[in-house]
Design a protein around this motif. Structure first.
Motif, PDB file in Angstrom:
ATOM      1  N   THR A   5     -10.372  -0.338  -8.229  1.00  0.00           N
ATOM      2  CA  THR A   5      -9.213   0.341  -8.800  1.00  0.00           C
ATOM      3  C   THR A   5      -8.701   1.359  -7.783  1.00  0.00           C
ATOM      4  O   THR A   5      -9.395   1.684  -6.815  1.00  0.00           O
ATOM      5  CB  THR A   5      -9.566   1.026 -10.131  1.00  0.00           C
ATOM      6  OG1 THR A   5     -10.734   1.831  -9.915  1.00  0.00           O
ATOM      7  CG2 THR A   5      -9.839  -0.001 -11.219  1.00  0.00           C
ATOM      8  N   TYR A   6      -7.480   1.849  -8.028  1.00  0.00           N
ATOM      9  CA  TYR A   6      -6.809   2.656  -7.005  1.00  0.00           C
ATOM     10  C   TYR A   6      -5.931   3.710  -7.662  1.00  0.00           C
ATOM     11  O   TYR A   6      -5.224   3.403  -8.625  1.00  0.00           O
ATOM     12  CB  TYR A   6      -5.960   1.690  -6.168  1.00  0.00           C
ATOM     13  CG  TYR A   6      -4.985   2.306  -5.208  1.00  0.00           C
ATOM     14  CD1 TYR A   6      -5.347   2.555  -3.886  1.00  0.00           C
ATOM     15  CD2 TYR A   6      -3.683   2.614  -5.613  1.00  0.00           C
ATOM     16  CE1 TYR A   6      -4.437   3.106  -2.986  1.00  0.00           C
ATOM     17  CE2 TYR A   6      -2.770   3.162  -4.723  1.00  0.00           C
ATOM     18  CZ  TYR A   6      -3.147   3.402  -3.403  1.00  0.00           C
ATOM     19  OH  TYR A   6      -2.252   3.929  -2.521  1.00  0.00           O
ATOM     20  N   THR A   7      -6.013   4.936  -7.167  1.00  0.00           N
ATOM     21  CA  THR A   7      -5.074   5.973  -7.610  1.00  0.00           C
ATOM     22  C   THR A   7      -4.557   6.734  -6.395  1.00  0.00           C
ATOM     23  O   THR A   7      -5.221   6.766  -5.360  1.00  0.00           O
ATOM     24  CB  THR A   7      -5.742   6.996  -8.561  1.00  0.00           C
ATOM     25  OG1 THR A   7      -6.993   7.401  -8.002  1.00  0.00           O
ATOM     26  CG2 THR A   7      -5.978   6.424  -9.946  1.00  0.00           C
ATOM     27  N   ARG A   8      -3.379   7.329  -6.546  1.00  0.00           N
ATOM     28  CA  ARG A   8      -2.818   8.166  -5.470  1.00  0.00           C
ATOM     29  C   ARG A   8      -2.885   9.615  -5.920  1.00  0.00           C
ATOM     30  O   ARG A   8      -2.316   9.967  -6.949  1.00  0.00           O
ATOM     31  CB  ARG A   8      -1.354   7.791  -5.227  1.00  0.00           C
ATOM     32  CG  ARG A   8      -1.186   6.606  -4.306  1.00  0.00           C
ATOM     33  CD  ARG A   8       0.284   6.259  -4.143  1.00  0.00           C
ATOM     34  NE  ARG A   8       0.995   7.252  -3.337  1.00  0.00           N
ATOM     35  CZ  ARG A   8       1.014   7.241  -2.001  1.00  0.00           C
ATOM     36  NH1 ARG A   8       0.379   6.295  -1.347  1.00  0.00           N
ATOM     37  NH2 ARG A   8       1.677   8.149  -1.338  1.00  0.00           N
ATOM     38  N   ILE A  28      -9.336   7.190   0.673  1.00  0.00           N
ATOM     39  CA  ILE A  28      -8.807   6.339   1.733  1.00  0.00           C
ATOM     40  C   ILE A  28      -7.650   7.076   2.408  1.00  0.00           C
ATOM     41  O   ILE A  28      -6.773   7.625   1.738  1.00  0.00           O
ATOM     42  CB  ILE A  28      -8.395   4.932   1.231  1.00  0.00           C
ATOM     43  CG1 ILE A  28      -7.892   4.105   2.415  1.00  0.00           C
ATOM     44  CG2 ILE A  28      -7.342   4.992   0.123  1.00  0.00           C
ATOM     45  CD1 ILE A  28      -7.903   2.613   2.178  1.00  0.00           C
ATOM     46  N   GLY A  31      -7.157   4.008   6.490  1.00  0.00           N
ATOM     47  CA  GLY A  31      -7.771   2.751   6.045  1.00  0.00           C
ATOM     48  C   GLY A  31      -8.256   1.855   7.174  1.00  0.00           C
ATOM     49  O   GLY A  31      -8.763   0.761   6.934  1.00  0.00           O
ATOM     50  N   HIS A  47     -13.693   2.328  -6.553  1.00  0.00           N
ATOM     51  CA  HIS A  47     -12.408   3.003  -6.765  1.00  0.00           C
ATOM     52  C   HIS A  47     -11.971   3.686  -5.468  1.00  0.00           C
ATOM     53  O   HIS A  47     -12.792   4.283  -4.775  1.00  0.00           O
ATOM     54  CB  HIS A  47     -12.552   4.056  -7.876  1.00  0.00           C
ATOM     55  CG  HIS A  47     -11.254   4.741  -8.182  1.00  0.00           C
ATOM     56  ND1 HIS A  47     -10.268   4.170  -8.960  1.00  0.00           N
ATOM     57  CD2 HIS A  47     -10.753   5.940  -7.770  1.00  0.00           C
ATOM     58  CE1 HIS A  47      -9.228   4.988  -9.026  1.00  0.00           C
ATOM     59  NE2 HIS A  47      -9.503   6.067  -8.317  1.00  0.00           N
ATOM     60  N   LEU A  48     -10.688   3.577  -5.158  1.00  0.00           N
ATOM     61  CA  LEU A  48     -10.156   4.264  -3.978  1.00  0.00           C
ATOM     62  C   LEU A  48      -9.173   5.351  -4.409  1.00  0.00           C
ATOM     63  O   LEU A  48      -8.289   5.096  -5.234  1.00  0.00           O
ATOM     64  CB  LEU A  48      -9.434   3.286  -3.047  1.00  0.00           C
ATOM     65  CG  LEU A  48     -10.288   2.261  -2.303  1.00  0.00           C
ATOM     66  CD1 LEU A  48      -9.417   1.452  -1.340  1.00  0.00           C
ATOM     67  CD2 LEU A  48     -11.431   2.935  -1.540  1.00  0.00           C
ATOM     68  N   ASP A  50      -6.331   7.391  -2.892  1.00  0.00           N
ATOM     69  CA  ASP A  50      -5.436   7.460  -1.730  1.00  0.00           C
ATOM     70  C   ASP A  50      -5.020   8.917  -1.537  1.00  0.00           C
ATOM     71  O   ASP A  50      -4.418   9.527  -2.428  1.00  0.00           O
ATOM     72  CB  ASP A  50      -4.212   6.564  -2.013  1.00  0.00           C
ATOM     73  CG  ASP A  50      -3.283   6.470  -0.821  1.00  0.00           C
ATOM     74  OD1 ASP A  50      -3.295   7.386   0.024  1.00  0.00           O
ATOM     75  OD2 ASP A  50      -2.525   5.487  -0.754  1.00  0.00           O
TER      76      ASP A  50
END
Ligand SMILES: Cc1cc2nc3c(=O)[nH]c(=O)nc-3n(C[C@H](O)[C@H](O)[C@H](O)COP(=O)(O)OP(=O)(O)OC[C@H]3O[C@@H](n4cnc5c(N)ncnc54)[C@H](O)[C@@H]3O)c2cc1C
Ligand code: SF4
Length: 329
Positions: A5-8, A28, A31, A47-48, A50
Motif C-alpha cells: 500500500t502507498y500514501t503520500r 520512499i 526510489g 507499505h510505502l 512517499d
C-alpha cells in the motif's frame, strides 16, 4: 514484486504517523535503491510512505557558518550548488563520482546515505546472507569477496557501505538531523553508521521510527586543499573498490589539520583520527603521507579475493594526500 500500500505524506508529523501506523512500512524518496531491492524481493515493505512532498528540498546557510542540505535535495542539485562547489568541492566531487547523471537527478541526499550494501549475496535471495536474513550465514566470507571489507568486519558480515557522498561527509564531519516520535536529534556522521558486529542487518543508528530531515555541513570545507579519489573496476557507473576523501588545512607547506576518510573498505566510512593527528605540524611530502597511510591500514585483514585492497588503500591515501597538497606526482 509483492503488493504494497502507498500514501503520500504532507509534512513530517504525518510522515511519522503514517510510518508508525502501518506494519513493515518504509519511506520512499527517489526510489532508486529501494525499488530495485523490492523488485528482487530483498526488501519487502508492506507499505510505502512517499516523502517527496515534504519540502526539505533547499540548501540554506546555517547560523554561525556552514550549510544545511535538506534531506530531499537531489544529489545533482547538491553537487552543482554554487556554494557547495565553492566551499565544499570535496563533497561535490564525491557525489559526482557516484552513479550516473540520470540517477543523481533522482537520488536524494538522505536516500543516498541510507542505500544498502552492494554485496552480491545480499542481492541474491538464493544464498545465505545475515544482513538480509539474520542468522542464515554469510556467503561472502568464503565466496567471491572482491568488493568486501578489509577493516572493521565481523564473522557475521564483511560488507562495505557503498555511498560516495557518505565518505565526503565523514571527512567534513557533517551532522545528520533526524526527527522521530521523541522529537529532533542530531547524529554526528561518525556515529551514524555501524560496524556489522553480530547485527549486520542494522546499517545505521537511525531509529526505525525516525526520518532524516537535513544534513548539516560545518563551516570548514577544506576548499583549498582537498581530493576525492575513487578507484573502481570501470571508469564510471561503478562502486568504489577503495575511495579516499582527503582535506588538509595548510600553513605554507606545513599541515595544520588533516582529514582522511576511506570508502569501499568497511561497513562505514573509515576514519582514524589518531593517524590523521600524525600529520599535524609535519611537512606535506610523500614520506609523511606514506607513514600515515601505513598507520591507516594497520590491522586491515583481507579475504581470498580482496587482499589487494590493503595495498590499494595505502597507495590511494598517499595519492589523495599528494593531490590535496597540490604536489606533482
Ligand atoms: C546502477 C546504480 C549505480 C550506482 N552507483 C553509485 C555509486 O557509484 N556511488 C553511490 O554513492 N551511489 C550509487 N548508487 C546509489 C544511488 O546513489 C542511490 O540509489 C540513491 O542515492 C538513493 O537515493 P534515493 O533517494 O533514490 O533513495 P530511496 O531508494 O528512495 O531510499 C533508500 C532508503 O532510504 C530510506 N530513506 C530515504 N529518504 C529517507 C529519509 N529522509 N529519512 C529516512 N529514511 C529515508 C528509504 O526508506 C530507503 O530505505 C547507484 C545506484 C544505481 C542504481
Ligand atoms: S557480507 Fe554481509 S551482506 Fe554480504 S553475504 Fe555476508 S552477511 Fe550478507
Amino acid at each position: 514484486m509483492r503488493s504494497f500500500t502507498y500514501t503520500r505524506a504532507k509534512d513530517v508529523p504525518s510522515a511519522l504517523q503514517d510510518l508508525s501506523s502501518h506494519q513493515d512500512a518504509k519511506f520512499i524518496a527517489g526510489g532508486t535503491n529501494l525499488l530495485d531491492l523490492m523488485k528482487i524481493d530483498v526488501m519487502k515493505p508492506r507499505h510505502l510512505v512517499d516523502i517527496t512532498g515534504l519540502g526539505m528540498k533547499s540548501i540554506e546557510e546555517r547560523k554561525g557558518g556552514g550549510l544545511r542540505l535538506g534531506a530531499l535535495v537531489t544529489n545533482a542539485d547538491t553537487a552543482y550548488h554554487e556554494q557547495v562547489e565553492k566551499r565544499y568541492p570535496l563533497l561535490s566531487h564525491a557525489i559526482l563520482a557516484g552513479a550516473s547523471a540520470q540517477l543523481r537527478n533522482k537520488a536524494t541526499d538522505a536516500g543516498n546515505l541510507l542505500q544498502r550494501t552492494r554485496c552480491y549475496y545480499f542481492y541474491d535471495t538464493a544464498t545465505p546472507c545475515n544482513k538480509r536474513e539474520p542468522g542464515s550465514g554469510c556467503s561472502a566470507i568464503n565466496g567471491y569477496n572482491r568488493n568486501h571489507a578489509i577493516l572493521g568486519h565481523s564473522e557475521h558480515c564483511i560488507a562495505t557501505h557503498p555511498s560516495d557522498m557518505a565518505v565526503g561527509l565523514a571527512a567534513l564531519e557533517a551532522t545528520i538531523r533526524v526527527t522521530g516520535p521523541q522529537g529532533e536529534r542530531e547524529i554526528p556522521i561518525a556515529d551514524f553508521y555501524r560496524l556489522p558486529g553480530d547485527m549486520p542487518q542494522k546499517d545505521t543508528n537511525l531509529g526505525e521510527d525516525e526520518i532524516i530531515t537535513a544534513i548539516d555541513l560545518p563551516s570548514r570545507g577544506f576548499a583549498d586543499n582537498y581530493a576525492y579519489l575513487k578507484n573502481r573496476d570501470r571508469a564510471s557507473y561503478a562502486f568504489a573498490l577503495v575511495s579516499v576523501a582527503a582535506g588538509l588545512e595548510m600553513d605554507g607547506d606545513t599541515i595544520k589539520e588533516a582529514r582522511i576518510a576511506l570508502g569501499g573498505v568497511a561497513h562505514k566510512p573509515w576514519r582514524k583520527p589518531e593517524a590523521e593527528a600524525m600529520l599535524v605540524g609535519k611537512k606535506a611530502n610523500r614520506e609523511n603521507f606514506m607513514t600515515v597511510a601505513d598507520a591507516y591500514v594497520q590491522g586491515a585483514a583481507g579475504f581470498k579475493y580482496n587482499e589487494f585492497k590493503i595495498e590499494l588503500a595505502r597507495r590511494s591515501i598517499v595519492r589523495a594526500l599528494m593531490q590535496a597538497a597540490k604536489i606533482d606526482q
